[in-house]
Design an enzyme around this catalytic site. Structure first.
Site, PDB file in Angstrom:
ATOM      1  CG  ASN A  12      -1.680   1.248   1.437  1.00  0.00           C
ATOM      2  OD1 ASN A  12      -1.723   2.088   0.545  1.00  0.00           O
ATOM      3  ND2 ASN A  12      -2.301   1.400   2.602  1.00  0.00           N
ATOM      4  CE  LYS A  68       0.034   3.204   4.806  1.00  0.00           C
ATOM      5  NZ  LYS A  68       0.129   3.289   6.249  1.00  0.00           N
ATOM      6  CG  HIS A 108      -5.613   1.999   5.394  1.00  0.00           C
ATOM      7  ND1 HIS A 108      -5.143   2.888   6.330  1.00  0.00           N
ATOM      8  CD2 HIS A 108      -4.620   1.106   5.189  1.00  0.00           C
ATOM      9  CE1 HIS A 108      -3.903   2.548   6.657  1.00  0.00           C
ATOM     10  NE2 HIS A 108      -3.567   1.475   5.985  1.00  0.00           N
ATOM     11  CD  GLU A 156      -2.616   5.511   6.865  1.00  0.00           C
ATOM     12  OE1 GLU A 156      -2.648   5.545   5.627  1.00  0.00           O
ATOM     13  OE2 GLU A 156      -1.673   5.009   7.516  1.00  0.00           O
ATOM     14  CD  GLU A 186      -3.241  -2.372   7.371  1.00  0.00           C
ATOM     15  OE1 GLU A 186      -2.143  -2.637   6.866  1.00  0.00           O
ATOM     16  OE2 GLU A 186      -3.843  -1.307   7.157  1.00  0.00           O
ATOM     17  N   GLY A 230       3.021   2.192  10.761  1.00  0.00           N
ATOM     18  CA  GLY A 230       4.022   3.245  10.609  1.00  0.00           C
ATOM     19  C   GLY A 230       4.771   3.595  11.885  1.00  0.00           C
ATOM     20  CB  SER A 268       5.664  -2.025  11.931  1.00  0.00           C
ATOM     21  OG  SER A 268       5.250  -0.705  12.254  1.00  0.00           O
TER      22      SER A 268
HETATM   23  P1  13P Z   1       3.390   0.303   7.570  1.00  0.00           P
HETATM   24  O1  13P Z   1       3.842  -1.002   6.945  1.00  0.00           O
HETATM   25  O2  13P Z   1       4.137   1.494   7.059  1.00  0.00           O
HETATM   26  O3  13P Z   1       3.338   0.199   9.056  1.00  0.00           O
HETATM   27  O4  13P Z   1       1.879   0.547   7.070  1.00  0.00           O
HETATM   28  C1  13P Z   1       0.956  -0.478   7.178  1.00  0.00           C
HETATM   29  C2  13P Z   1      -0.268  -0.107   6.442  1.00  0.00           C
HETATM   30  O5  13P Z   1      -0.974   0.807   6.815  1.00  0.00           O
HETATM   31  C3  13P Z   1      -0.586  -0.860   5.221  1.00  0.00           C
HETATM   32  O6  13P Z   1      -1.877  -0.593   4.777  1.00  0.00           O
END
Ligand code: 13P
Length: 246
Positions: free
Chosen positions: A8, A10, A90, A92, A160, A166, A205
């Site tokens: 992903n 982003k 997601h 976010e 997640e 992150g 992560s």
């Molecule tokens: P990270 O791997 O950067 O922690 O992000 C995970 C994520 O949100 C994947 O959708």
């Protein structure tokens, strides 16, 4: 079942980064897992045109096929330019765009309508984990945001934990195992025997250094990777771990 490693991106990536996608695609000529990259919308078409071993996906879509929705993109528009899977719900988007479970469910159904695979994200916040609400939050999210007809081809569930995204923090192995086993149980009791083959990805992560251990956990059928999917070398380490974990 074969594992799925999905990146992903982003809101990262520009035209020059298609070269990273090409490197990943070349590497995937002979791997024993499925691989997908979900770049920002403007890169989907050229990523699709320049790859042959991996799937290209998107990170969001609207619920409708078309309409007066300025700035929105439908699932059908995305599949037309090559998206085979679309991430919905997601954390976010749930946070930044106030997407409710109901909206996520409508979006998942839009993805199915367009003939793509919905990657439906769920996960608890740190506060919810600390107050022992993890499983009830997952249950509530699955009950209300998963689409009507879930099968192994049209849906992937991504667990997640919000606090692991992150941050470099990864849950204990037992915590991942418990969450994935709970999700599997919910899917099986809601959608029947077929749901045993619905992929459940872990996200938060994931890196080359922890992928092998994460992939060895039961009911972890792959990973949804953020930061470590942006550089081909980092992502390939995770793909290798998935390919070797069969
Ligand atoms: P990270 O791997 O950067 O922690 O992000 C995970 C994520 O949100 C994947 O959708």
């Amino acid at each position: 079942m074969s594992k799925l490693v999905a990146g992903n991106w982003k809101m990262f990536g520009d035209k020059n980064m298609i070269s990273e996608i090409k490197k990943i695609d070349q590497h995937c000529n002979e791997v024993r897992c499925e691989v997908a990259i979900c770049p920002p919308f403007p890169l989907i078409l050229s990523a699709y045109e320049q790859t042959k071993n991996i799937q290209i996906g998107a990170q969001n879509c609207h619920t409708d096929i078309n309409g007066a929705h300025t700035g929105e993109v439908s699932a059908e528009m995305l599949t037309e330019v090559g998206a085979q899977l679309i991430i919905v719900g997601h954390s976010e988007r749930r946070q930044d765009n106030y997407e409710s479970n109901d909206i996520v469910k409508l979006k998942s159904e839009a993805v199915h309508r367009a003939g793509a695979t919905a990657v439906v994200c769920i996960g608890e916040t740190l506060k919810e984990r600390e107050t022992d609400k993890t499983l009830s939050v997952l249950q509530e999210q699955m009950l209300n945001s998963l689409p009507k007809n879930v099968n192994p081809l049209n849906t992937v569930v991504a667990y997640e934990p919000v606090w692991a995204i992150g941050t470099g923090l990864v849950p204990e192995i037992d915590q991942i195992r418990a969450a994935h086993s709970f999700i599997r149980g919910f899917l099986a009791s809601t959608y029947g025997a077929e749901a045993h083959n619905v992929k459940i990805l872990y996200g938060g992560s994931v890196k080359g250094s922890n992928a092998k251990e994460i992939f060895s956990i039961s009911n972890v059928n792959g990973a949804l990777v953020g930061g470590a999917s942006l550089k081909s070398n980092d992502f390939i380490e995770i793909i290798t771990a998935a390919s070797n974990s069969i």
